[in-house]
Scaffold this motif. Structure first.
Motif, PDB file in Angstrom:
ATOM      1  N   THR A   1      -8.688  -6.446  -8.897  1.00 29.24           N
ATOM      2  CA  THR A   1      -8.967  -6.460  -7.460  1.00 29.24           C
ATOM      3  C   THR A   1      -8.164  -5.344  -6.821  1.00 29.24           C
ATOM      4  O   THR A   1      -6.923  -5.319  -6.936  1.00 29.24           O
ATOM      5  N   GLN A   2      -8.840  -4.419  -6.140  1.00 28.20           N
ATOM      6  CA  GLN A   2      -8.162  -3.304  -5.491  1.00 28.20           C
ATOM      7  C   GLN A   2      -7.496  -3.771  -4.195  1.00 28.20           C
ATOM      8  O   GLN A   2      -7.949  -4.742  -3.571  1.00 28.20           O
ATOM      9  N   PRO A   3      -6.391  -3.113  -3.820  1.00 30.78           N
ATOM     10  CA  PRO A   3      -5.810  -3.413  -2.501  1.00 30.78           C
ATOM     11  C   PRO A   3      -6.786  -2.964  -1.404  1.00 30.78           C
ATOM     12  O   PRO A   3      -7.768  -2.263  -1.676  1.00 30.78           O
ATOM     13  N   PRO A   4      -6.539  -3.355  -0.150  1.00 32.91           N
ATOM     14  CA  PRO A   4      -7.468  -2.983   0.927  1.00 32.91           C
ATOM     15  C   PRO A   4      -7.517  -1.464   1.132  1.00 32.91           C
ATOM     16  O   PRO A   4      -6.563  -0.754   0.818  1.00 32.91           O
ATOM     17  N   ALA A   5      -8.641  -1.007   1.664  1.00 37.29           N
ATOM     18  CA  ALA A   5      -8.775   0.427   1.932  1.00 37.29           C
ATOM     19  C   ALA A   5      -7.839   0.869   3.044  1.00 37.29           C
ATOM     20  O   ALA A   5      -7.416   2.027   3.096  1.00 37.29           O
ATOM     21  N   SER A   6      -7.493  -0.055   3.942  1.00 39.29           N
ATOM     22  CA  SER A   6      -6.548   0.274   5.017  1.00 39.29           C
ATOM     23  C   SER A   6      -5.711  -0.951   5.323  1.00 39.29           C
ATOM     24  O   SER A   6      -6.144  -2.083   5.101  1.00 39.29           O
ATOM     25  N   LEU A  54      -1.940   8.074   3.387  1.00 41.73           N
ATOM     26  CA  LEU A  54      -2.589   7.499   2.220  1.00 41.73           C
ATOM     27  C   LEU A  54      -1.547   7.153   1.162  1.00 41.73           C
ATOM     28  O   LEU A  54      -0.696   7.981   0.824  1.00 41.73           O
ATOM     29  N   TYR A  55      -1.664   5.950   0.643  1.00 39.96           N
ATOM     30  CA  TYR A  55      -0.748   5.466  -0.389  1.00 39.96           C
ATOM     31  C   TYR A  55      -1.555   4.957  -1.583  1.00 39.96           C
ATOM     32  O   TYR A  55      -2.679   4.475  -1.433  1.00 39.96           O
ATOM     33  N   THR A  56      -0.963   5.058  -2.736  1.00 36.66           N
ATOM     34  CA  THR A  56      -1.490   4.358  -3.910  1.00 36.66           C
ATOM     35  C   THR A  56      -0.376   3.487  -4.486  1.00 36.66           C
ATOM     36  O   THR A  56       0.814   3.762  -4.286  1.00 36.66           O
ATOM     37  N   LEU A  57      -0.797   2.456  -5.194  1.00 31.13           N
ATOM     38  CA  LEU A  57       0.157   1.568  -5.866  1.00 31.13           C
ATOM     39  C   LEU A  57       0.111   1.835  -7.361  1.00 31.13           C
ATOM     40  O   LEU A  57      -0.969   1.990  -7.940  1.00 31.13           O
ATOM     41  N   ALA A  78      -6.766   4.381  -2.986  1.00 26.43           N
ATOM     42  CA  ALA A  78      -5.908   4.737  -1.856  1.00 26.43           C
ATOM     43  C   ALA A  78      -5.941   3.666  -0.776  1.00 26.43           C
ATOM     44  O   ALA A  78      -6.975   3.039  -0.512  1.00 26.43           O
ATOM     45  N   VAL A  79      -4.777   3.450  -0.163  1.00 25.18           N
ATOM     46  CA  VAL A  79      -4.633   2.547   0.979  1.00 25.18           C
ATOM     47  C   VAL A  79      -4.251   3.403   2.179  1.00 25.18           C
ATOM     48  O   VAL A  79      -3.228   4.102   2.156  1.00 25.18           O
ATOM     49  N   SER A  80      -5.060   3.352   3.215  1.00 27.12           N
ATOM     50  CA  SER A  80      -4.754   4.105   4.430  1.00 27.12           C
ATOM     51  C   SER A  80      -3.854   3.249   5.306  1.00 27.12           C
ATOM     52  O   SER A  80      -4.270   2.222   5.840  1.00 27.12           O
ATOM     53  N   LEU A  81      -2.598   3.671   5.417  1.00 24.94           N
ATOM     54  CA  LEU A  81      -1.614   2.883   6.164  1.00 24.94           C
ATOM     55  C   LEU A  81      -1.619   3.300   7.617  1.00 24.94           C
ATOM     56  O   LEU A  81      -1.482   4.487   7.946  1.00 24.94           O
ATOM     57  N   THR A  82      -1.765   2.289   8.494  1.00 24.02           N
ATOM     58  CA  THR A  82      -1.754   2.525   9.935  1.00 24.02           C
ATOM     59  C   THR A  82      -0.668   1.693  10.570  1.00 24.02           C
ATOM     60  O   THR A  82      -0.159   0.740   9.979  1.00 24.02           O
ATOM     61  N   ALA A  83      -0.305   2.068  11.781  1.00 24.66           N
ATOM     62  CA  ALA A  83       0.693   1.294  12.511  1.00 24.66           C
ATOM     63  C   ALA A  83       0.052   0.016  13.027  1.00 24.66           C
ATOM     64  O   ALA A  83      -1.084   0.010  13.491  1.00 24.66           O
ATOM     65  N   GLY A  84       0.807  -1.089  12.962  1.00 20.87           N
ATOM     66  CA  GLY A  84       0.301  -2.354  13.480  1.00 20.87           C
ATOM     67  C   GLY A  84       0.579  -2.489  14.961  1.00 20.87           C
ATOM     68  O   GLY A  84       1.524  -1.932  15.495  1.00 20.87           O
ATOM     69  N   LEU A 121       0.675  -7.926   5.328  1.00 17.50           N
ATOM     70  CA  LEU A 121       0.304  -8.343   3.985  1.00 17.50           C
ATOM     71  C   LEU A 121      -0.965  -7.620   3.545  1.00 17.50           C
ATOM     72  O   LEU A 121      -1.905  -7.473   4.321  1.00 17.50           O
ATOM     73  N   LEU A 122      -0.956  -7.153   2.309  1.00 14.52           N
ATOM     74  CA  LEU A 122      -2.150  -6.528   1.756  1.00 14.52           C
ATOM     75  C   LEU A 122      -3.167  -7.613   1.419  1.00 14.52           C
ATOM     76  O   LEU A 122      -2.876  -8.548   0.693  1.00 14.52           O
ATOM     77  N   SER A 123      -4.387  -7.441   1.990  1.00 13.77           N
ATOM     78  CA  SER A 123      -5.447  -8.402   1.730  1.00 13.77           C
ATOM     79  C   SER A 123      -6.763  -7.641   1.640  1.00 13.77           C
ATOM     80  O   SER A 123      -7.091  -6.869   2.556  1.00 13.77           O
ATOM     81  N   PRO A 124      -7.496  -7.756   0.536  1.00 13.08           N
ATOM     82  CA  PRO A 124      -7.251  -8.698  -0.559  1.00 13.08           C
ATOM     83  C   PRO A 124      -5.994  -8.380  -1.362  1.00 13.08           C
ATOM     84  O   PRO A 124      -5.523  -7.255  -1.377  1.00 13.08           O
ATOM     85  N   VAL A 125      -5.515  -9.435  -2.031  1.00 12.87           N
ATOM     86  CA  VAL A 125      -4.307  -9.303  -2.846  1.00 12.87           C
ATOM     87  C   VAL A 125      -4.627  -8.480  -4.086  1.00 12.87           C
ATOM     88  O   VAL A 125      -5.608  -8.750  -4.776  1.00 12.87           O
ATOM     89  N   PRO A 126      -3.818  -7.462  -4.405  1.00  7.20           N
ATOM     90  CA  PRO A 126      -4.057  -6.699  -5.636  1.00  7.20           C
ATOM     91  C   PRO A 126      -3.889  -7.590  -6.867  1.00  7.20           C
ATOM     92  O   PRO A 126      -2.942  -8.362  -6.963  1.00  7.20           O
ATOM     93  N   VAL A 127      -4.817  -7.467  -7.791  1.00  2.19           N
ATOM     94  CA  VAL A 127      -4.762  -8.197  -9.053  1.00  2.19           C
ATOM     95  C   VAL A 127      -4.956  -7.191 -10.179  1.00  2.19           C
ATOM     96  O   VAL A 127      -5.892  -6.380 -10.142  1.00  2.19           O
TER      97      VAL A 127
END
Length: 668
Positions: free
Chosen positions: A237-242, A311-314, A328-334, A248-254
C-alpha cells in the motif's frame, strides 16, 4: 676499677638498666605483603610496646588495629592485649574490599601509633558469575552471532577472579560453540567463547555458562536466529500522494516481503525500518520500526512527515532484505493545529506502569512545536480490550509538551492504542501497544485430573495448571509448581514439583494416588501465588496384587458329602482394597472329591470369589482344595477339611477267611 700491681685489681661494679615509661608502638612482624580478599593473612602482624629509647616495655595493655589507608573492612580480632613482655600478637586478620594496597595502623592509649608496610590486596575466592557480553543477539540461522558470549567471575567484593573454570554448553536451538572445552577466566575475570553458531532453524537459541558453586550459575544467553533467504521489499500500500506536515499518513503505508522473483513471502516478525528516502529536509515521526505479520506485511501506522513543503519519498529497509522506495508524497502545510505523540510507549505489562511514558507535543500546521504551559491534554483508550488508569489529564509544560507518566494498561494481552486529545486540536494516537502479561498472581486449572482413577495407577488424564497475572493473562517464565493431596489422605505418586513452560503452563505426568478407595482433591501451589484445587477424584481399587483366604477351611464332614461352608478367597490391591473381576480357579489338591464350579470364578464387588460346593473324597482323612489367581501374591490359597466315617452299613472280613492247619493247633 684498676690499680696496677694491687691484689684484687681490677674491682668490678654492676648495675641493671630498666626500660623507661612506654611511649610508642613498634612493628615487630609485618603483615603479609600480599593477601587475598576476605582471607586471613598468611603472616599475622605483631607490635611491641617500647619506651622513647626503643627498649621493650613489659606491661599489659590493649592494642587496636584499623585500616589506615586504602579502605575496606578489617576482619578478625582487631583488639588484643599485650603479653607480659609488652608484645601484641594479632590473629585472623583479613581485609575485605577492592584490590589495591592497604596499610594498617596500630594504636594504644597514650602511645605513638605504629603503621604497617603496604599489604597488596588481590582478588579472593570466586563467589559469583554474571553475564558480560553476547546476550540477546540476532543472527542468521546457522551463522555465528556477532559477539561471542562472555561471562565475568568476581569475588565477594566484586573483584575479577582469574583461573576459574567455566563450562559453556548449548541448551536450546541446536548449533555449536567453539571451543567446546571449559574456559579459564583471565586476569580480568573474563571467560569467553571464540564463537557461537546458531542452529539452522529460525527461532530462539539458548546456551549456558556454568561455574560450579558460584552465585548466578548457570548464566543463560539467548539469541534469535532469523531466516537468511535472500529477498526484497515491495510496496503493498503506497503512502498518500499528498499530506499535510505533521498529519498522519493515510492510507497507512504497508510493505510486503517478497523473494528475489517478486513472489510474496509469508514471513512473520521480520523487522522493517522506515526513514526519509528523499526530500527537502524534514523528519519522519511515529513508529519507524514494524514487524511483519503472518502474511509477511509490515504496517506502519501513525507515520507523519514533518518538514518544509515539497516532494518526499519513504525508504523501507531491512537487515536481511533489499529495500524499497515509496511513491512521492507531496507535503503541504496543514491549516489546523494538532497534537503529536513524540514518545511512544515501547512495552507495556498488564497492571504495570509503562516503562516509557508517552509524551505529546502541541504543534502548528507545519509541525513546528508550539510552546506554552497549562494546556490540558487528555489520554484515553483508542482501541483494544484493556482498561487505562493513572493520571489521564496532564498540563503542557513551557515547551508545550504533556508527559503522561504512570499510565497503566490492565487487561488481556493483545494490541491496544491510546488517543490523545485537547480542545481545538487534532487528536493523535499511539502506535499499537502490545500488552503482555503482568506479574504472576495465581494458578488456575487448565486440565482437571481424571474424575475416576484406580489405586496406585497413573491418571488417564493428567492435570495441567497455568500461571496467570491479576488480569488472567498467562505469565511466561519458568517457576516450580507443586501438588499435594488436599483431602482424602493417601500417598501421591509421580513427578512433583514441575516447572512451567514458556507459556506458564505446568503439565504434570505420572500422577497417581495410593490409598483406600474414596474421594480425593488435589491442591496445586507455587511460592507467592494463589493456589488452586482440583475437582473431586474418585479412587477405585487398583490392579490386583494379592489373594487371601476368606472362608471355608479347617472344616470336617462325612466322607463323600459336601462341607457346610464352600471355600472362598478375597483378592486385594496393593493398598488392601478389594478388587472385582479377577478370575480365581478352585481345584482339588488332595483327598479326592469334587469342587464346583470347574471353571474360574470372578471376584465380586467385594473382591470375593467363592466355590459353590466342595464334596469330600470317599476315604476318611485329610482333604484339600486350592484357589489360584495367576501372578498374585499368596496364590495358591489352600483350604483344608477332614473326612470322617459315616454310619455303619455292612460287615467286612478283617483277616483271612479260609485257612488250613493241623487239628488241635492254632491257625496261622
Amino acid at each position: 676499677a684498676t690499680a696496677t700491681g694491687l691484689a684484687g685489681s681490677p674491682v668490678a661494679f654492676t648495675a641493671t638498666g630498666m626500660a623507661g615509661s612506654a611511649t610508642k608502638l613498634v612493628m615487630v612482624q609485618q603483615p603479609s605483603a600480599t593477601a587475598q580478599n576476605a582471607i586471613a593473612f598468611a603472616q599475622q602482624p605483631t607490635v611491641q610496646v617500647q619506651d622513647a629509647a626503643g627498649n621493650p616495655v613489659a606491661e599489659v595493655r590493649s592494642v587496636a588495629v584499623v585500616i589506615s589507608t586504602g579502605g575496606g573492612t578489617l576482619g578478625g580480632t582487631t583488639s588484643v592485649s599485650t603479653d607480659a613482655n609488652g608484645l601484641a600478637s594479632f590473629a585472623g586478620l583479613s581485609i575485605t574490599g577492592t584490590v589495591g594496597t592497604r596499610t594498617l595502623q596500630f594504636s594504644s592509649a597514650g602511645l605513638t601509633n605504629a603503621v604497617s608496610s603496604g599489604v597488596a590486596l588481590t582478588a579472593g575466592t570466586a563467589t559469583q558469575i554474571a553475564l558480560s557480553a553476547g546476550n540477546n543477539q540476532t543472527a542468521t540461522a546457522g551463522s555465528a552471532v556477532a559477539t561471542p558470549p562472555r561471562v565475568l567471575v568476581r569475588d565477594i567484593s566484586n573483584n575479577p577472579v582469574a583461573g576459574v573454570s567455566v563450562a559453556f554448553a548449548v541448551t536450546g536451538g541446536g548449533g555449536a560453540i567453539v571451543p567446546s572445552s571449559p574456559q579459564t577466566t583471565n586476569a580480568s575475570g573474563l571467560a569467553a567463547l571464540t564463537s557461537w553458531t546458531l542452529g539452522t532453524v529460525a527461532g530462539t537459541n539458548t546456551m549456558t555458562a556454568t561455574a560450579a558453586g558460584l552465585t548466578g550459575s548457570p548464566v543463560t544467553f539467548t539469541a534469535t536466529g532469523v531466516a537468511g533467504t535472500a529477498g526484497k521489499l515491495a510496496m503493498f500500500t503506497q503512502p498518500p500522494a499528498s499530506a499535510a506536515s505533521g498529519a498522519l499518513l493515510s492510507p497507512v503505508p504497508v510493505v510486503q516481503l517478497q523473494d528475489q522473483f517478486g513472489n510474496d513471502k509469508n514471513d512473520p516478525n521480520v523487522g522493517i525500518t522506515v526513514g526519509i528516502g528523499s526530500g527537502p529536509g524534514g523528519s519522519l515521526s511515529g513508529s519507524t520500526v514494524a514487524l511483519t505479520d503472518a502474511n509477511g506485511r509490515a504496517t506502519f501506522s501513525g507515520l507523519r512527515i514533518i518538514g518544509p513543503i515539497g516532494l518526499y519519498t519513504l525508504q523501507f529497509t531491512s537487515a536481511t532484505q533489499t529495500g524499497v522506495t515509496s511513491s512521492a508524497v507531496s507535503l503541504t502545510a496543514g491549516a489546523a493545529a494538532q497534537l503529536a505523540v513524540t514518545a511512544q510507549p515501547t512495552t507495556a505489562q498488564s497492571g504495570i506502569a509503562f516503562t516509557t511514558a508517552p509524551t505529546v507535543q502541541v504543534q502548528d500546521a507545519a509541525g513546528n512545536p508550539i510552546p506554552g504551559a497549562g494546556r490540558n491534554v487528555i489520554v484515553s483508550l483508542n482501541s483494544g480490550s484493556a482498561s487505562l488508569s493513572g493520571t489521564l489529564t496532564r498540563a503542557t509544560d513551557a515547551a508545550g509538551v504533556a508527559t503522561f507518566a504512570g499510565l497503566v494498561l490492565t487487561g488481556p494481552v493483545g494490541p491496544n492504542t491510546l488517543l490523545f486529545s485537547s480542545a481545538g486540536l487534532t487528536t493523535d494516537t499511539t502506535a499499537v501497544i502490545t500488552l503482555t502479561a503482568g506479574n504472576a498472581a495465581k494458578l488456575v486449572m487448565v486440565t482437571q485430573p481424571s474424575s475416576a482413577v484406580q489405586n496406585a495407577i497413573a491418571f488417564a488424564q493428567q492435570p495441567a495448571v497455568r500461571v496467570l497475572d491479576g488480569a488472567n493473562n498467562p505469565v511466561s517464565g519458568v517457576r516450580p509448581v507443586g501438588v499435594a493431596i488436599l483431602s482424602g489422605g493417601g500417598a501421591l505418586g509421580g513427578t512433583t514439583p514441575i516447572n512451567t513452560d514458556a507459556n506458564g503452563l505446568a503439565t504434570f505426568a505420572g500422577l497417581s494416588i495410593t490409598g483406600t478407595v474414596g474421594a480425593r482433591t488435589l491442591q496445586f501451589t507455587s511460592s507467592g501465588l494463589t493456589s488452586v484445587n482440583s475437582t473431586s477424584i474418585s479412587v477405585a481399587a487398583g490392579t490386583a496384587t494379592q489373594i487371601l483366604l476368606n472362608s471355608g477351611t479347617g472344616l470336617s464332614a462325612t466322607v463323600g458329602t459336601a462341607v457346610a461352608t464352600a471355600p472362598s478367597a478375597i483378592v486385594r490391591d496393593v493398598s488392601g482394597n478389594p478388587v472385582a473381576g479377577v478370575p480365581v480357579t478352585f481345584a482339588i489338591a488332595s483327598g479326592g472329591g469334587t469342587v464346583l464350579p470347574l471353571t474360574p470364578v470372578s471376584t465380586n464387588s467385594s473382591g470375593i470369589a467363592a466355590a459353590t460346593s466342595w464334596t469330600l473324597g470317599a476315604l476318611a482323612g485329610a482333604n484339600s482344595v486350592t484357589a489360584t489367581a495367576t501372578g498374585l501374591t499368596g496364590s495358591p490359597v489352600t483350604f483344608t477339611a477332614t473326612g470322617t466315617a459315616g454310619a455303619a452299613t455292612a460287615l467286612a472280613a478283617n483277616s483271612v477267611m479260609s485257612q488250613s492247619d493241623t487239628v488241635g493247633l492254632p491257625v496261622a
